[in-house]
Design a protein around this motif. Sequence first.
Motif, mmCIF file in Angstrom:
data_model
loop_
_atom_site.group_PDB
_atom_site.id
_atom_site.type_symbol
_atom_site.label_atom_id
_atom_site.label_comp_id
_atom_site.label_asym_id
_atom_site.label_seq_id
_atom_site.Cartn_x
_atom_site.Cartn_y
_atom_site.Cartn_z
ATOM 1 N N ARG A 298 -13.947 -2.236 -14.045
ATOM 2 C CA ARG A 298 -13.218 -2.887 -15.148
ATOM 3 C C ARG A 298 -11.718 -2.657 -15.039
ATOM 4 N N ALA A 299 -11.336 -1.538 -14.411
ATOM 5 C CA ALA A 299 -9.910 -1.238 -14.227
ATOM 6 C C ALA A 299 -9.337 -1.979 -13.021
ATOM 7 N N GLY A 300 -10.173 -2.775 -12.351
ATOM 8 C CA GLY A 300 -9.698 -3.576 -11.224
ATOM 9 C C GLY A 300 -9.837 -2.904 -9.867
ATOM 10 N N TRP A 301 -10.527 -1.782 -9.817
ATOM 11 C CA TRP A 301 -10.738 -1.089 -8.549
ATOM 12 C C TRP A 301 -11.863 -1.769 -7.774
ATOM 13 N N GLN A 302 -11.838 -1.611 -6.464
ATOM 14 C CA GLN A 302 -12.918 -2.108 -5.619
ATOM 15 C C GLN A 302 -13.810 -0.921 -5.264
ATOM 16 N N GLU B 159 -8.140 1.787 -5.103
ATOM 17 C CA GLU B 159 -7.230 1.418 -6.179
ATOM 18 C C GLU B 159 -5.969 0.924 -5.487
ATOM 19 N N GLY B 160 -5.856 -0.376 -5.347
ATOM 20 C CA GLY B 160 -4.760 -0.934 -4.561
ATOM 21 C C GLY B 160 -4.918 -0.521 -3.108
ATOM 22 N N THR B 161 -3.950 0.233 -2.588
ATOM 23 C CA THR B 161 -4.023 0.697 -1.195
ATOM 24 C C THR B 161 -4.420 2.165 -1.098
ATOM 25 N N THR B 162 -4.853 2.747 -2.220
ATOM 26 C CA THR B 162 -5.262 4.151 -2.233
ATOM 27 C C THR B 162 -6.779 4.258 -2.190
ATOM 28 N N LEU B 163 -7.281 4.985 -1.191
ATOM 29 C CA LEU B 163 -8.709 5.244 -1.078
ATOM 30 C C LEU B 163 -9.015 6.475 -1.922
ATOM 31 N N HIS C 276 -6.517 1.546 4.140
ATOM 32 C CA HIS C 276 -5.881 2.240 3.024
ATOM 33 C C HIS C 276 -4.557 2.842 3.487
ATOM 34 N N ARG C 277 -3.729 3.178 2.545
ATOM 35 C CA ARG C 277 -2.449 3.800 2.854
ATOM 36 C C ARG C 277 -2.436 5.264 2.401
ATOM 37 N N ASP C 278 -3.065 5.537 1.262
ATOM 38 C CA ASP C 278 -3.090 6.879 0.699
ATOM 39 C C ASP C 278 -4.524 7.307 0.409
ATOM 40 N N LEU C 279 -4.705 8.619 0.204
ATOM 41 C CA LEU C 279 -6.011 9.189 -0.144
ATOM 42 C C LEU C 279 -5.862 10.028 -1.397
ATOM 43 N N ARG C 280 -6.964 10.112 -2.169
ATOM 44 C CA ARG C 280 -6.915 10.910 -3.383
ATOM 45 C C ARG C 280 -8.334 11.281 -3.790
ATOM 46 N N ILE C 281 -8.463 12.410 -4.471
ATOM 47 C CA ILE C 281 -9.742 12.803 -5.068
ATOM 48 C C ILE C 281 -9.557 12.816 -6.577
ATOM 49 N N ASP C 282 -10.420 12.078 -7.278
ATOM 50 C CA ASP C 282 -10.415 12.025 -8.738
ATOM 51 C C ASP C 282 -11.717 12.605 -9.266
#
Length: 116
Positions: free
Chosen positions: A20-24, A43-47, A90-96
């Motif tokens: 719903r937030a537009g993430w794939q 999320e955009g270019t962030t994996l 992707h361009r960036d990485l993140r853990i949520d």
Amino acid sequence: MSTLELGRLGEDLAADHLARAGWQVIDRNVRVGRGELDIIALEGTTLVFAEVKTRRTLLTGVPQAAVTPEKVRRLRRLAGEYLLHSSPPHRDLRIDVLAVFAAQDVCSLEHLRAVA
């Protein structure tokens, strides 16, 4: 509701929240080595590697408290293993962390970004 069903409910709610937030949402419940990555999304270019923690009571603390420094190290290792075999553009990485509190008929979700 069993613990397994509760976990699935939390992951479904988290994946729906991200979509719903537009993430794939790329993948869910990916087995990597001796562990599992709950949700992998762009999320955009962030994996983003999203860990979902679901609780039905706060007696043992809030759901996100279960993501200890040791768990974060494990998630980093699993994400690295995943990237060795599969790497979506992707361009960036993140853990949520997505913390889900599901008590009777009430569900709430808190999204903590960039825990690692």
